[in-house]
Motif scaffolding. Structure first.
Motif, PDB file in Angstrom:
ATOM      1  N   VAL A   1      34.568 -55.141  94.280  1.00 26.07           N
ATOM      2  CA  VAL A   1      35.443 -55.705  95.318  1.00 26.07           C
ATOM      3  C   VAL A   1      36.907 -55.386  95.022  1.00 26.07           C
ATOM      4  CG1 VAL A   1      36.266 -57.858  96.347  1.00 26.07           C
ATOM      5  CG2 VAL A   1      33.828 -57.523  95.946  1.00 26.07           C
ATOM      6  N   ASN A   2      37.316 -55.481  93.762  1.00 23.50           N
ATOM      7  CA  ASN A   2      38.702 -55.173  93.397  1.00 23.50           C
ATOM      8  C   ASN A   2      39.045 -53.718  93.668  1.00 23.50           C
ATOM      9  OD1 ASN A   2      39.077 -57.790  92.566  1.00 23.50           O
ATOM     10  ND2 ASN A   2      38.806 -57.356  90.393  1.00 23.50           N
TER      11      ASN A   2
ATOM     12  N   GLN B   1      34.098 -66.702  85.703  1.00 23.45           N
ATOM     13  CA  GLN B   1      33.518 -65.432  85.274  1.00 23.45           C
ATOM     14  C   GLN B   1      33.277 -65.424  83.775  1.00 23.45           C
ATOM     15  OE1 GLN B   1      35.907 -61.683  85.047  1.00 23.45           O
ATOM     16  NE2 GLN B   1      34.500 -60.958  86.628  1.00 23.45           N
TER      17      GLN B   1
ATOM     18  N   ASN C   1      32.558 -58.284  91.172  1.00 26.07           N
ATOM     19  CA  ASN C   1      33.994 -58.546  91.280  1.00 26.07           C
ATOM     20  C   ASN C   1      34.809 -57.271  91.077  1.00 26.07           C
ATOM     21  OD1 ASN C   1      36.314 -60.604  91.269  1.00 26.07           O
ATOM     22  ND2 ASN C   1      36.631 -59.513  89.352  1.00 26.07           N
TER      23      ASN C   1
ATOM     24  N   ILE D   1      42.736 -61.901  89.811  1.00 29.18           N
ATOM     25  CA  ILE D   1      41.678 -62.898  89.783  1.00 29.18           C
ATOM     26  C   ILE D   1      42.322 -64.258  89.506  1.00 29.18           C
ATOM     27  CG2 ILE D   1      41.206 -62.486  87.325  1.00 29.18           C
ATOM     28  CD1 ILE D   1      38.272 -63.176  87.904  1.00 29.18           C
TER      29      ILE D   1
ATOM     30  N   ARG E   1      43.589 -56.221  92.008  1.00 27.72           N
ATOM     31  CA  ARG E   1      42.985 -56.533  90.720  1.00 27.72           C
ATOM     32  C   ARG E   1      43.321 -57.938  90.234  1.00 27.72           C
ATOM     33  NH1 ARG E   1      44.278 -50.891  87.452  1.00 27.72           N
ATOM     34  NH2 ARG E   1      43.173 -49.495  88.873  1.00 27.72           N
TER      35      ARG E   1
ATOM     36  N   GLY F   1      38.748 -68.639  88.949  1.00 27.65           N
ATOM     37  CA  GLY F   1      37.778 -67.546  89.003  1.00 27.65           C
ATOM     38  C   GLY F   1      37.601 -66.875  87.658  1.00 27.65           C
ATOM     39  N   CYS F   2      38.687 -66.757  86.906  1.00 28.83           N
ATOM     40  CA  CYS F   2      38.610 -66.152  85.572  1.00 28.83           C
ATOM     41  C   CYS F   2      37.775 -67.015  84.638  1.00 28.83           C
ATOM     42  CB  CYS F   2      40.018 -65.962  85.021  1.00 28.83           C
ATOM     43  SG  CYS F   2      40.090 -65.067  83.459  1.00 28.83           S
TER      44      CYS F   2
ATOM     45  N   SER G   1      25.763 -59.379  87.038  1.00 26.79           N
ATOM     46  CA  SER G   1      26.355 -59.916  88.266  1.00 26.79           C
ATOM     47  C   SER G   1      27.630 -60.708  87.999  1.00 26.79           C
ATOM     48  CB  SER G   1      25.347 -60.818  88.994  1.00 26.79           C
ATOM     49  OG  SER G   1      24.216 -60.076  89.418  1.00 26.79           O
ATOM     50  N   SER G   2      27.862 -61.094  86.760  1.00 30.06           N
ATOM     51  CA  SER G   2      29.067 -61.856  86.439  1.00 30.06           C
ATOM     52  C   SER G   2      30.313 -60.987  86.398  1.00 30.06           C
ATOM     53  CB  SER G   2      28.894 -62.565  85.098  1.00 30.06           C
ATOM     54  OG  SER G   2      28.740 -61.626  84.046  1.00 30.06           O
ATOM     55  N   THR G   3      30.154 -59.661  86.309  1.00 29.04           N
ATOM     56  CA  THR G   3      31.323 -58.787  86.168  1.00 29.04           C
ATOM     57  C   THR G   3      31.404 -57.688  87.216  1.00 29.04           C
ATOM     58  OG1 THR G   3      30.084 -57.404  84.602  1.00 29.04           O
ATOM     59  CG2 THR G   3      31.438 -59.166  83.675  1.00 29.04           C
TER      60      THR G   3
ATOM     61  N   PHE H   1      37.120 -57.457  83.279  1.00 28.41           N
ATOM     62  CA  PHE H   1      36.622 -58.813  83.450  1.00 28.41           C
ATOM     63  C   PHE H   1      37.345 -59.726  82.464  1.00 28.41           C
ATOM     64  CE2 PHE H   1      34.074 -57.007  80.112  1.00 28.41           C
ATOM     65  CZ  PHE H   1      33.854 -58.042  79.226  1.00 28.41           C
TER      66      PHE H   1
END
Length: 336
Positions: free
Chosen positions: A112-113, A129, A109, A121, A119, A125-126, A104-106, A207
């Motif tokens: 969504v991108n 993540q 996102n 972030i 793309r 947010g970076c 779920s950490s990668t 990510f």
């Protein structure tokens, strides 16, 4: 991208000292130099082909849903069935919980991108993540060590298993694993926060990878790399060594069992865990070797998919298909 402009005058402010800028791929070559304090990064992703984007979105959404469903079913089975209230299944449910956080950490996102065709972030947010990815990745690592110790006690000291693996020790092992994982996550975050100057904003992955962020630093990162490798040795090599030592003792005990049926029964109790260990460390080692040998960022990103997405998705199937108790619970639940 709206809102990303150059404000050189902000750098003169003693209170902020931040520069907001366009991604380097939009800047002229002579302006894509050393950039102080970024506000956003650009994730390179897996492919620039517009025709592949819907397919990638469907593929990763399907893999994410399968992973979440499989791990949540294991957690539900362990918490609902009193026959599964044992140390092995307690650690397994925590491993499933770590896998859900890991993927779920990668993946969300990235989906969504792909859907928004954006793309970018943010810097915060970076870092978030990166911290969650490191946290749950290390938690997977330490829980596999704890499960190896559980199998070691069960096979090598079966008469004392209930006394040694008591509920207090089990909870303590999970808490220590969580604390160690949080500590490693904070170490990586602290290392990246020391970087005050970036030479580019393009991250050659889907990510925020700590090692890739350090490569973007325009200052000398020798000390940061030493600290990161040292932390990786402690938090990575030690669990691997503990797992190898546990299985060395396990195999030595199994070989001393006189009957073939007894050997098979003893080995079957740790077969699923050994498969997951080989999958987790095998894919991780493959990603590391591919990034060291390959010079293509796209190939490195594709290799990372196996480690970050495929492994958490396969873990529930490995434990479900090779575990009689979980299969019995699932069959009973679907019949109802």
């Amino acid at each position: 991208f709206p809102g990303l402009f150059l404000f050189p005058e902000v750098a003169q402010c003693p209170f902020t000292h931040f520069l907001f800028f366009k991604p380097s791929f939009l800047l002229p070559k002579h302006k894509a130099g050393n950039l102080t304090r970024v506000s956003e990064f650009f994730l390179l992703g897996l492919s620039d082909d517009a025709e592949l984007q819907p397919l990638l979105c469907i593929l990763f959404l399907s893999m994410y849903l399968v992973t979440m469903l499989g791990n949540l079913l294991i957690i539900l089975a362990v918490t609902s069935d009193s026959r599964l209230h044992t140390p092995m299944y307690f650690f397994l449910s925590n491993l499933s919980l770590a896998d859900t956080g890991f993927i779920s950490s990668t993946v969300p996102n990235m989906i969504v991108n792909i859907q928004t065709h954006r793309r970018v972030i943010s810097y915060v947010g970076c870092l978030t993540q990166m911290s969650t990815f490191t946290l749950f990745g290390c938690l997977d690592d330490t829980l596999l060590l704890v499960m190896a110790y559980d199998r070691f006690v069960a096979i090598c000291q079966p008469l004392h298993y209930a006394v040694i693996m008591n509920p207090c020790l089990c909870c303590s092992l999970v808490l220590v694993s969580s604390f160690v994982s949080l500590l490693e996550s904070q170490v990586h975050s602290w290392i990246v926060l020391q970087v005050t100057c970036f030479k580019d904003v393009e991250i050659s992955n889907f990510f925020c990878d700590p090692s890739l962020l350090l490569k973007l630093a325009c200052s000398d990162t020798f000390t940061s790399n030493i600290v990161m490798y040292f932390a990786g040795t402690i938090f990575g090599f030690l669990p691997v060594s503990g797992i190898f030592f546990s299985y060395y003792k396990i195999f030595s005990s199994i070989l001393r069992v006189p009957s073939l049926g007894g050997r098979y029964k003893a080995f079957s109790t740790c077969g699923s865990h050994l498969t997951v260990v080989c999958l987790f460390y095998g894919t991780g080692l493959g990603v590391y070797l591919s990034s060291a040998i390959s010079q293509s960022p796209r190939k490195d990103a594709v290799a990372s998919v196996v480690y970050t997405v495929v492994t958490p998705m396969l873990n529930p199937f490995i434990y479900s298909l090779r575990n009689r108790d979980i299969k019995r619970y699932l069959c009973h639940s679907f019949r109802m």
